[in-house]
Design an enzyme around this catalytic site. Sequence first.
Site, PDB file in Angstrom:
ATOM      1  N   THR A  45       0.839  -1.208   0.000  1.00  0.00           N
ATOM      2  CA  THR A  45       0.000   0.000   0.000  1.00  0.00           C
ATOM      3  C   THR A  45       0.868   1.250   0.000  1.00  0.00           C
ATOM      4  O   THR A  45       0.372   2.357   0.116  1.00  0.00           O
ATOM      5  CB  THR A  45      -0.928  -0.008   1.237  1.00  0.00           C
ATOM      6  OG1 THR A  45      -0.085  -0.170   2.392  1.00  0.00           O
ATOM      7  CG2 THR A  45      -1.924  -1.149   1.184  1.00  0.00           C
ATOM      8  N   ASP A  47       3.941   4.006  -1.494  1.00  0.00           N
ATOM      9  CA  ASP A  47       4.016   4.877  -2.662  1.00  0.00           C
ATOM     10  C   ASP A  47       4.477   4.177  -3.934  1.00  0.00           C
ATOM     11  O   ASP A  47       3.871   4.322  -4.992  1.00  0.00           O
ATOM     12  CB  ASP A  47       5.025   6.006  -2.379  1.00  0.00           C
ATOM     13  CG  ASP A  47       4.308   7.210  -1.821  1.00  0.00           C
ATOM     14  OD1 ASP A  47       3.072   7.129  -1.672  1.00  0.00           O
ATOM     15  OD2 ASP A  47       4.992   8.212  -1.531  1.00  0.00           O
ATOM     16  N   LYS A 185      16.731   0.060  -3.396  1.00  0.00           N
ATOM     17  CA  LYS A 185      17.757   0.861  -2.729  1.00  0.00           C
ATOM     18  C   LYS A 185      17.128   1.720  -1.639  1.00  0.00           C
ATOM     19  O   LYS A 185      15.927   1.943  -1.706  1.00  0.00           O
ATOM     20  CB  LYS A 185      18.513   1.699  -3.754  1.00  0.00           C
ATOM     21  CG  LYS A 185      17.829   2.991  -4.181  1.00  0.00           C
ATOM     22  CD  LYS A 185      18.681   3.720  -5.176  1.00  0.00           C
ATOM     23  CE  LYS A 185      18.043   4.966  -5.659  1.00  0.00           C
ATOM     24  NZ  LYS A 185      18.087   6.136  -4.849  1.00  0.00           N
ATOM     25  N   TYR A 216      17.028   2.384 -13.025  1.00  0.00           N
ATOM     26  CA  TYR A 216      17.568   2.903 -14.285  1.00  0.00           C
ATOM     27  C   TYR A 216      17.905   1.769 -15.254  1.00  0.00           C
ATOM     28  O   TYR A 216      17.874   1.954 -16.459  1.00  0.00           O
ATOM     29  CB  TYR A 216      18.766   3.845 -14.030  1.00  0.00           C
ATOM     30  CG  TYR A 216      18.256   5.275 -14.022  1.00  0.00           C
ATOM     31  CD1 TYR A 216      17.296   5.661 -13.101  1.00  0.00           C
ATOM     32  CD2 TYR A 216      18.669   6.192 -14.978  1.00  0.00           C
ATOM     33  CE1 TYR A 216      16.754   6.921 -13.122  1.00  0.00           C
ATOM     34  CE2 TYR A 216      18.132   7.467 -15.013  1.00  0.00           C
ATOM     35  CZ  TYR A 216      17.173   7.826 -14.081  1.00  0.00           C
ATOM     36  OH  TYR A 216      16.623   9.077 -14.116  1.00  0.00           O
ATOM     37  N   LEU A 217      18.183   0.590 -14.730  1.00  0.00           N
ATOM     38  CA  LEU A 217      18.480  -0.536 -15.618  1.00  0.00           C
ATOM     39  C   LEU A 217      17.221  -1.025 -16.338  1.00  0.00           C
ATOM     40  O   LEU A 217      17.302  -1.788 -17.295  1.00  0.00           O
ATOM     41  CB  LEU A 217      19.125  -1.680 -14.835  1.00  0.00           C
ATOM     42  CG  LEU A 217      20.531  -1.386 -14.329  1.00  0.00           C
ATOM     43  CD1 LEU A 217      21.063  -2.552 -13.510  1.00  0.00           C
ATOM     44  CD2 LEU A 217      21.469  -1.121 -15.501  1.00  0.00           C
ATOM     45  N   LYS A 219      15.021   1.330 -17.471  1.00  0.00           N
ATOM     46  CA  LYS A 219      14.635   2.397 -18.412  1.00  0.00           C
ATOM     47  C   LYS A 219      14.955   1.894 -19.811  1.00  0.00           C
ATOM     48  O   LYS A 219      16.052   1.342 -20.045  1.00  0.00           O
ATOM     49  CB  LYS A 219      15.435   3.664 -18.124  1.00  0.00           C
ATOM     50  CG  LYS A 219      15.210   4.185 -16.710  1.00  0.00           C
ATOM     51  CD  LYS A 219      14.401   5.436 -16.728  1.00  0.00           C
ATOM     52  CE  LYS A 219      14.141   5.923 -15.320  1.00  0.00           C
ATOM     53  NZ  LYS A 219      13.099   6.919 -15.246  1.00  0.00           N
ATOM     54  N   HIS A 278      22.484   4.876 -10.160  1.00  0.00           N
ATOM     55  CA  HIS A 278      21.946   5.005 -11.525  1.00  0.00           C
ATOM     56  C   HIS A 278      23.027   5.364 -12.551  1.00  0.00           C
ATOM     57  O   HIS A 278      23.183   4.705 -13.574  1.00  0.00           O
ATOM     58  CB  HIS A 278      20.858   6.071 -11.577  1.00  0.00           C
ATOM     59  CG  HIS A 278      19.751   5.865 -10.585  1.00  0.00           C
ATOM     60  ND1 HIS A 278      19.318   4.622 -10.208  1.00  0.00           N
ATOM     61  CD2 HIS A 278      18.977   6.746  -9.898  1.00  0.00           C
ATOM     62  CE1 HIS A 278      18.329   4.743  -9.327  1.00  0.00           C
ATOM     63  NE2 HIS A 278      18.110   6.031  -9.128  1.00  0.00           N
ATOM     64  N   ARG A 381      25.566  10.521 -23.276  1.00  0.00           N
ATOM     65  CA  ARG A 381      25.948  11.108 -24.573  1.00  0.00           C
ATOM     66  C   ARG A 381      27.404  10.777 -24.859  1.00  0.00           C
ATOM     67  O   ARG A 381      28.289  11.080 -24.052  1.00  0.00           O
ATOM     68  CB  ARG A 381      25.764  12.620 -24.475  1.00  0.00           C
ATOM     69  CG  ARG A 381      26.221  13.383 -25.675  1.00  0.00           C
ATOM     70  CD  ARG A 381      26.118  14.876 -25.372  1.00  0.00           C
ATOM     71  NE  ARG A 381      26.457  15.654 -26.533  1.00  0.00           N
ATOM     72  CZ  ARG A 381      27.051  16.843 -26.481  1.00  0.00           C
ATOM     73  NH1 ARG A 381      27.348  17.386 -25.312  1.00  0.00           N
ATOM     74  NH2 ARG A 381      27.334  17.497 -27.579  1.00  0.00           N
ATOM     75  N   TRP A 628      62.052  22.021  -5.239  1.00  0.00           N
ATOM     76  CA  TRP A 628      62.768  21.228  -4.239  1.00  0.00           C
ATOM     77  C   TRP A 628      61.736  20.525  -3.361  1.00  0.00           C
ATOM     78  O   TRP A 628      60.589  20.958  -3.282  1.00  0.00           O
ATOM     79  CB  TRP A 628      63.637  22.146  -3.366  1.00  0.00           C
ATOM     80  CG  TRP A 628      64.635  22.922  -4.155  1.00  0.00           C
ATOM     81  CD1 TRP A 628      64.437  24.112  -4.788  1.00  0.00           C
ATOM     82  CD2 TRP A 628      65.998  22.558  -4.399  1.00  0.00           C
ATOM     83  NE1 TRP A 628      65.576  24.525  -5.421  1.00  0.00           N
ATOM     84  CE2 TRP A 628      66.571  23.585  -5.197  1.00  0.00           C
ATOM     85  CE3 TRP A 628      66.798  21.474  -4.035  1.00  0.00           C
ATOM     86  CZ2 TRP A 628      67.885  23.558  -5.626  1.00  0.00           C
ATOM     87  CZ3 TRP A 628      68.113  21.456  -4.453  1.00  0.00           C
ATOM     88  CH2 TRP A 628      68.658  22.481  -5.246  1.00  0.00           C
TER      89      TRP A 628
END
Length: 802
Positions: A45, A47, A185, A216-217, A219, A278, A381, A628
């Site tokens: 229940t 988020d 995580k 992110y893996l 995405k 990520h 990029r 020196w």
Amino acid sequence: MLAEPFNWHPGMWNMLIVAMCLALLGCLQAQELQGHVSIILLGATGDLAKKYLWQGLFQLYLDEAGRGHSFSFHGAALTAPKQGQELMAKALESLSCPKDMAPSHCAEHKDQFLQLSRYRQLKTAEDYQALNKDIEAQLQHAGLREAGRIFYFSVPPFAYEDIARNINSSCRPGPGTWLRVVLEKPFGHDHFSAQQLATELGTFFQEEEMYRVDHYLGKQAVAQILPFRDQNRKALGSLWNRQHVERVEIVMKETVDAEGRTSFYEEYGVIRDVLQNHLTEVLTLVAMELPHNVSSAEAVLRHKLQVFQALRGLQRGSAIVGQYQSYSEQVRRELQKPDSFHSLTPTFAAVLVHIDNLRWEGVPFILMSGKALDERVGYARILFKNQACCVQSEKHWAAAQSQCLPRQLVFHIGHGDLGSPAVLVSRNLFRPSLPSSWKEMEGPPGLRLFGSPLSDYYAYSPVQERDAHSVLLSHIFHGRKDSFITTENLLASWDFWTPLLESLAHKAPRLYPGGAENGRLLDFEFSSGRLFFSQQQPEQLVPGPGPAPMPSDFQVLRAKYRESPLVSAWSEELISKLANDIEATAVRAVRRFGQFHLALSGGSSPVALFQQLATAHYGFPWAHTHLWLVDERCVPLSDPESNFQGLQAHLLQHVRIPYYNIHPMPVHLQQRLCAEEDQGAQIYAREISALVANSSFDLVLLGMGADGHTASLFPQSPTGLDGEQLVVLTTSPSQPHRRMSLSLPLINRAKKVAVLVMGRMKREITTLVSRVGHEPKKWPISGVLPHSGQLVWYMDYDAFLG
Ligand code: BG6
């Protein structure tokens, strides 16, 4: 609507079995039955479950139920059955079907899914035992073979241990089946805590049973990196290396801030929250050696690990950090902190990463993320080098042919002006090949991305956009371990990030107003392994609540310390002040005497200074400077512990200084280290007397140890504190014990001595030394007072103000 709370009365059995049989009907005709899968969503229940997980499970059901598996979904939480049931029903209200599904079909599937989904309270060991019993009874009643169980931990990490113990002791499925536990995580806070958590989980689960999620893996553009590299091996084979790649940028910008989440954020900050996981994951996918078989999870994970092993260690200068202006105020409000509280947690960071292997040596990888920035966008990029000169005027350049246009490949993770995941390849690079689940896309006319119009790219987007969690749920179901973080990879990542996090712990981040108002304030540049803000902005002396500070609020504190001038500021400002002062001294000396004799200390404090001198002081008269060493460890000069090595790595290799002007200490003679009979100290003293007029250095840079030592002159050891000797062999209390050092009398002949003191560790000695008189035997630093020269103390606020 969902059925009543889960009491396993006979009517309920029948309902559920009928639902399962109905769901199986279609697939039974097509294929053999593949077994039953129970999915237990802990935190059903919460988020994450509401936003993504239930929808992902529904999608999984739609994708897989027709292929021979049967399912049951158990939403679980600590909440009592009735209330939990209601909350879960709410979370399930907004399930949606793929766009191309007919509404009647959609309603039918939804109904089946709801029939298969039940809420149950999982709090006590007995609750888990009951769950196990119910699953077994359910299978028996329906005559189903069990395939496996998935436990999705959508709960905070402090709850892990309890749940893990209960699953391990009472909810393991029988032989011939699989168990998969899914973890979200944070997986620790640094290397130590990650290791602890991993050890703890390792007592309950096998490595192959654990699926640590980095969303992110999942995405689509990220999940496409390896398949893309694989499908375009021919074109990329010769391009994917240091000869052709100029740099790689891995970016996740957000417009939201941390309001409402500061209790989490204050503990973590942007590096732990985003870069360590990520962005690092994306980096490994871009940089890894491509396995022959990219579908081999074992090979992918092994190659990923090799990237971690090749990462060059980060220095404090590898990163810049910022914090949006209202962050501290939000923390004070949400965490009930006093008005005087100022957070040092970064909400923006950029880090320069280097990979020391043959493929990537010298190619900068820039990782950057922040909250309260001007746009929400994520991408990796790859910018290729371009040394072409085009003779025809620009109007004749054709996007597909002209080598003068930028050449880049972008894995566009999402949002931004494009608004969707995409893969962009400059038309002058090559025409890529993508799987049929990606289609060529068109953007709004006039759209420019990364400096070129969209029409200059071959641009592809997924035929069907999918949420990351839904992609990962499918990978969990299919046991695709390469989309998850193994313990080994997790610890390798923390190993890489922890030293930087520690070195930044007390660094004051640059404040930024947030959104478009940030202007150029966060722009940065990089060179010689260092990142720095493009615009100078002195740090705030005493940041306070209220309106944004004006430039006049910033200052460098000037005062006296032991009767000599003191310069004090935040470390970054202090270093640039000291570098400027050294350059001014050098320029004056060269003007007057034709040369500048500078004696430098080793250790960690001057590293940032060396880097600053190497990168930001183009007017420095290096050609006329003699360097020196103030002291040296008795190790070979090539040893990483050698002060000369530090100087070499952070300064010498970046400036043009005649090699005969460099004077390392002769600690390694006749293949021996600091042997008295080799007379290294005397040799160095003779070299100084011969080259430095009056043996008086123009500038000596010293540090101060926490025990009051300076150079390699240590308390309770008389060597080098007085007498005739210019250079001495000494003994340090810490390893390596043997040292060579300039003597106090030689140091005090200098025209100028600068003492650099930085960091909290120095606070106590700073206070102590401020009160003592001339007592070099107890505190050698107190003996530093040039006879006719000047002494200046440079202390950062951490060391000085505490
Ligand atoms: C989470 C971080 O892991 O990723 C958040 O904890 C961040 O701070 C989020 O906002 C970004 O994810 P996405 O999918 O919105 O790009």
